[in-house]
Design a protein around this motif. Structure first.
Motif, PDB file in Angstrom:
ATOM      1  N   GLY A  17       0.781  -1.228   0.000  1.00 25.48           N
ATOM      2  CA  GLY A  17       0.000   0.000   0.000  1.00 25.48           C
ATOM      3  C   GLY A  17       0.814   1.280   0.000  1.00 25.48           C
ATOM      4  N   MET A  18       2.067   1.217  -0.435  1.00 28.80           N
ATOM      5  CA  MET A  18       2.908   2.420  -0.451  1.00 28.80           C
ATOM      6  C   MET A  18       2.456   3.420  -1.507  1.00 28.80           C
ATOM      7  SD  MET A  18       5.147   2.510   1.884  1.00 28.80           S
ATOM      8  CE  MET A  18       6.473   3.553   1.374  1.00 28.80           C
ATOM      9  N   LYS A  19       1.826   2.936  -2.567  1.00 30.31           N
ATOM     10  CA  LYS A  19       1.387   3.827  -3.631  1.00 30.31           C
ATOM     11  C   LYS A  19       0.369   4.832  -3.108  1.00 30.31           C
ATOM     12  CE  LYS A  19       1.424   2.443  -7.757  1.00 30.31           C
ATOM     13  NZ  LYS A  19       1.379   2.104  -9.157  1.00 30.31           N
ATOM     14  N   THR A  20      -0.594   4.376  -2.327  1.00 28.68           N
ATOM     15  CA  THR A  20      -1.598   5.293  -1.780  1.00 28.68           C
ATOM     16  C   THR A  20      -0.997   6.202  -0.715  1.00 28.68           C
ATOM     17  OG1 THR A  20      -2.309   3.613  -0.199  1.00 28.68           O
ATOM     18  CG2 THR A  20      -3.527   3.760  -2.257  1.00 28.68           C
ATOM     19  N   TYR A  22       2.159   7.307  -0.558  1.00 27.44           N
ATOM     20  CA  TYR A  22       2.946   8.345  -1.224  1.00 27.44           C
ATOM     21  C   TYR A  22       2.063   9.330  -1.978  1.00 27.44           C
ATOM     22  CZ  TYR A  22       7.538   6.420  -0.179  1.00 27.44           C
ATOM     23  OH  TYR A  22       8.682   6.014   0.442  1.00 27.44           O
ATOM     24  N   PHE A  23       0.927   8.854  -2.527  1.00 26.45           N
ATOM     25  CA  PHE A  23       0.000   9.768  -3.193  1.00 26.45           C
ATOM     26  C   PHE A  23      -0.553  10.790  -2.207  1.00 26.45           C
ATOM     27  CE2 PHE A  23      -4.379  10.891  -4.307  1.00 26.45           C
ATOM     28  CZ  PHE A  23      -4.131  11.590  -5.481  1.00 26.45           C
ATOM     29  N   VAL A  24      -0.923  10.330  -1.021  1.00 25.07           N
ATOM     30  CA  VAL A  24      -1.445  11.245   0.002  1.00 25.07           C
ATOM     31  C   VAL A  24      -0.360  12.230   0.438  1.00 25.07           C
ATOM     32  CG1 VAL A  24      -2.320  11.365   2.374  1.00 25.07           C
ATOM     33  CG2 VAL A  24      -3.247   9.687   0.797  1.00 25.07           C
ATOM     34  N   MET A  25       0.867  11.744   0.600  1.00 24.56           N
ATOM     35  CA  MET A  25       1.967  12.632   0.995  1.00 24.56           C
ATOM     36  C   MET A  25       2.252  13.680  -0.088  1.00 24.56           C
ATOM     37  SD  MET A  25       2.910  11.951   4.015  1.00 24.56           S
ATOM     38  CE  MET A  25       4.499  12.712   4.144  1.00 24.56           C
ATOM     39  N   LYS A  26       2.229  13.273  -1.359  1.00 18.44           N
ATOM     40  CA  LYS A  26       2.445  14.222  -2.456  1.00 18.44           C
ATOM     41  C   LYS A  26       1.319  15.255  -2.504  1.00 18.44           C
ATOM     42  CE  LYS A  26       4.799  10.944  -5.456  1.00 18.44           C
ATOM     43  NZ  LYS A  26       4.673  10.171  -6.708  1.00 18.44           N
ATOM     44  N   LEU A  27       0.090  14.804  -2.288  1.00 20.21           N
ATOM     45  CA  LEU A  27      -1.049  15.719  -2.280  1.00 20.21           C
ATOM     46  C   LEU A  27      -0.932  16.728  -1.145  1.00 20.21           C
ATOM     47  CD1 LEU A  27      -3.872  16.383  -3.493  1.00 20.21           C
ATOM     48  CD2 LEU A  27      -4.802  14.883  -1.740  1.00 20.21           C
ATOM     49  N   LEU A  28      -0.569  16.261   0.050  1.00 17.21           N
ATOM     50  CA  LEU A  28      -0.425  17.168   1.189  1.00 17.21           C
ATOM     51  C   LEU A  28       0.716  18.161   0.990  1.00 17.21           C
ATOM     52  CD1 LEU A  28      -1.052  14.763   4.182  1.00 17.21           C
ATOM     53  CD2 LEU A  28      -2.533  16.590   3.353  1.00 17.21           C
ATOM     54  N   MET A  29       1.822  17.709   0.430  1.00 24.06           N
ATOM     55  CA  MET A  29       2.947  18.623   0.176  1.00 24.06           C
ATOM     56  C   MET A  29       2.586  19.642  -0.907  1.00 24.06           C
ATOM     57  SD  MET A  29       5.389  18.194   2.222  1.00 24.06           S
ATOM     58  CE  MET A  29       4.414  17.585   3.560  1.00 24.06           C
ATOM     59  N   SER A  30       1.807  19.218  -1.904  1.00 19.10           N
ATOM     60  CA  SER A  30       1.352  20.154  -2.940  1.00 19.10           C
ATOM     61  C   SER A  30       0.423  21.209  -2.351  1.00 19.10           C
ATOM     62  CB  SER A  30       0.638  19.402  -4.067  1.00 19.10           C
ATOM     63  OG  SER A  30       1.502  18.482  -4.666  1.00 19.10           O
ATOM     64  N   LEU A  31      -0.499  20.773  -1.493  1.00 15.91           N
ATOM     65  CA  LEU A  31      -1.401  21.726  -0.846  1.00 15.91           C
ATOM     66  C   LEU A  31      -0.634  22.667   0.080  1.00 15.91           C
ATOM     67  CD1 LEU A  31      -4.465  19.469  -0.008  1.00 15.91           C
ATOM     68  CD2 LEU A  31      -4.338  21.285  -1.719  1.00 15.91           C
ATOM     69  N   PHE A  69      10.066  12.702  -3.225  1.00 17.10           N
ATOM     70  CA  PHE A  69       9.023  11.727  -3.501  1.00 17.10           C
ATOM     71  C   PHE A  69       8.878  11.444  -4.991  1.00 17.10           C
ATOM     72  CE2 PHE A  69       6.734  12.526   0.698  1.00 17.10           C
ATOM     73  CZ  PHE A  69       7.109  11.305   1.200  1.00 17.10           C
ATOM     74  N   VAL A  70       9.073  12.443  -5.838  1.00 14.75           N
ATOM     75  CA  VAL A  70       8.876  12.249  -7.272  1.00 14.75           C
ATOM     76  C   VAL A  70      10.096  11.611  -7.933  1.00 14.75           C
ATOM     77  CG1 VAL A  70       8.499  13.449  -9.456  1.00 14.75           C
ATOM     78  CG2 VAL A  70       7.167  14.086  -7.456  1.00 14.75           C
ATOM     79  N   TYR A  71      11.295  12.070  -7.583  1.00  9.78           N
ATOM     80  CA  TYR A  71      12.482  11.642  -8.312  1.00  9.78           C
ATOM     81  C   TYR A  71      13.349  10.609  -7.598  1.00  9.78           C
ATOM     82  CZ  TYR A  71      11.411  15.447 -11.470  1.00  9.78           C
ATOM     83  OH  TYR A  71      10.787  16.263 -12.357  1.00  9.78           O
ATOM     84  N   LYS A  72      13.176  10.412  -6.310  1.00  3.56           N
ATOM     85  CA  LYS A  72      14.055   9.494  -5.580  1.00  3.56           C
ATOM     86  C   LYS A  72      13.345   8.290  -4.974  1.00  3.56           C
ATOM     87  CE  LYS A  72      17.806  11.808  -6.200  1.00  3.56           C
ATOM     88  NZ  LYS A  72      18.887  11.254  -6.997  1.00  3.56           N
ATOM     89  N   LYS A  73      12.027   8.302  -4.929  1.00  2.23           N
ATOM     90  CA  LYS A  73      11.273   7.195  -4.337  1.00  2.23           C
ATOM     91  C   LYS A  73      10.440   6.512  -5.411  1.00  2.23           C
ATOM     92  CE  LYS A  73      12.351   8.001  -0.007  1.00  2.23           C
ATOM     93  NZ  LYS A  73      12.992   7.023   0.848  1.00  2.23           N
ATOM     94  N   SER A  74      10.299   5.214  -5.284  1.00  2.00           N
ATOM     95  CA  SER A  74       9.483   4.438  -6.207  1.00  2.00           C
ATOM     96  C   SER A  74       8.335   3.803  -5.434  1.00  2.00           C
ATOM     97  CB  SER A  74      10.329   3.345  -6.863  1.00  2.00           C
ATOM     98  OG  SER A  74       9.526   2.500  -7.640  1.00  2.00           O
ATOM     99  N   ARG A 108      12.977   1.798  -3.389  1.00  2.00           N
ATOM    100  CA  ARG A 108      11.647   1.303  -3.048  1.00  2.00           C
ATOM    101  C   ARG A 108      11.694   0.887  -1.593  1.00  2.00           C
ATOM    102  NH1 ARG A 108       7.239  -0.392  -1.467  1.00  2.00           N
ATOM    103  NH2 ARG A 108       5.640  -1.231  -2.838  1.00  2.00           N
ATOM    104  N   ASP A 109      11.037   1.658  -0.734  1.00  2.00           N
ATOM    105  CA  ASP A 109      11.041   1.368   0.693  1.00  2.00           C
ATOM    106  C   ASP A 109      10.232   0.114   0.988  1.00  2.00           C
ATOM    107  OD1 ASP A 109      12.576   3.602   1.296  1.00  2.00           O
ATOM    108  OD2 ASP A 109      10.823   4.893   1.519  1.00  2.00           O
ATOM    109  N   LEU A 110      10.711  -0.646   1.951  1.00  2.62           N
ATOM    110  CA  LEU A 110      10.031  -1.863   2.400  1.00  2.62           C
ATOM    111  C   LEU A 110       9.629  -1.660   3.851  1.00  2.62           C
ATOM    112  CD1 LEU A 110      12.527  -4.439   0.875  1.00  2.62           C
ATOM    113  CD2 LEU A 110      10.346  -3.704  -0.087  1.00  2.62           C
ATOM    114  N   ASN A 111       8.509  -1.009   4.072  1.00  3.39           N
ATOM    115  CA  ASN A 111       8.067  -0.690   5.429  1.00  3.39           C
ATOM    116  C   ASN A 111       7.439  -1.873   6.144  1.00  3.39           C
ATOM    117  OD1 ASN A 111       8.976   1.897   5.152  1.00  3.39           O
ATOM    118  ND2 ASN A 111       6.990   2.742   4.615  1.00  3.39           N
ATOM    119  N   GLU A 112       7.074  -2.900   5.401  1.00  2.00           N
ATOM    120  CA  GLU A 112       6.454  -4.071   6.026  1.00  2.00           C
ATOM    121  C   GLU A 112       7.475  -4.951   6.729  1.00  2.00           C
ATOM    122  OE1 GLU A 112       3.155  -5.010   6.172  1.00  2.00           O
ATOM    123  OE2 GLU A 112       2.753  -3.003   5.423  1.00  2.00           O
TER     124      GLU A 112
END
Length: 133
Positions: A17-20, A22-31, A69-74, A108-112
């Protein structure tokens, strides 16, 4: 551990579930960046004060975090084996973090993976596949 090797595609499948996240983090940083821009819009008329300096620092921090988040994380859930360079282990503030380093420079972080035994299983699986540790 929710990491599996798919032999037919020769890829690693990660379900965490890292995709969701990171999407939330990108959205919050954009806001946050948009809010900083709006608050600093009339700074030439009102002048710099404490609040404007705080918003400037928050805006710069948001730009840096968005860049990372955009250029260094997958967030890929299916990674071909030929794109994987190695697996990494690093310690931050006494906590171990594990990630997969890709050949394009992203991580690609492995948080699990929380325990050393799970990491050892992953290392064993990667060595069987032929990926350097």
């Amino acid at each position: 551990m929710k990491i599996k090797y798919n032999e037919t595609d020769k890829s690693i499948e990660i379900k965490d579930g890292m995709k969701t996240h990171y999407f939330v983090m990108k959205l919050l940083m954009s806001l946050n960046l948009l809010n900083a821009i709006l608050n600093l819009y009339d700074v030439n008329k009102t002048g710099f004060g404490f609040i404007e300096i705080v918003w400037l620092i928050l805006g710069i921090a948001s730009i840096i975090i968005l860049f990372l988040f955009v250029y260094k994380k997958s967030t890929s859930e299916k990674i071909p084996v030929d794109k994987i360079e190695r697996i990494k282990e690093k310690s931050i503030f006494g906590r171990r973090r594990f990630s997969i380093q890709l050949k394009d420079g992203k991580n690609r972080d492995l948080n699990e993976i929380k325990m050393q035994s799970e990491f050892n299983e992953l290392k064993k699986m990667f060595s069987e596949i032929g990926i350097a540790n």
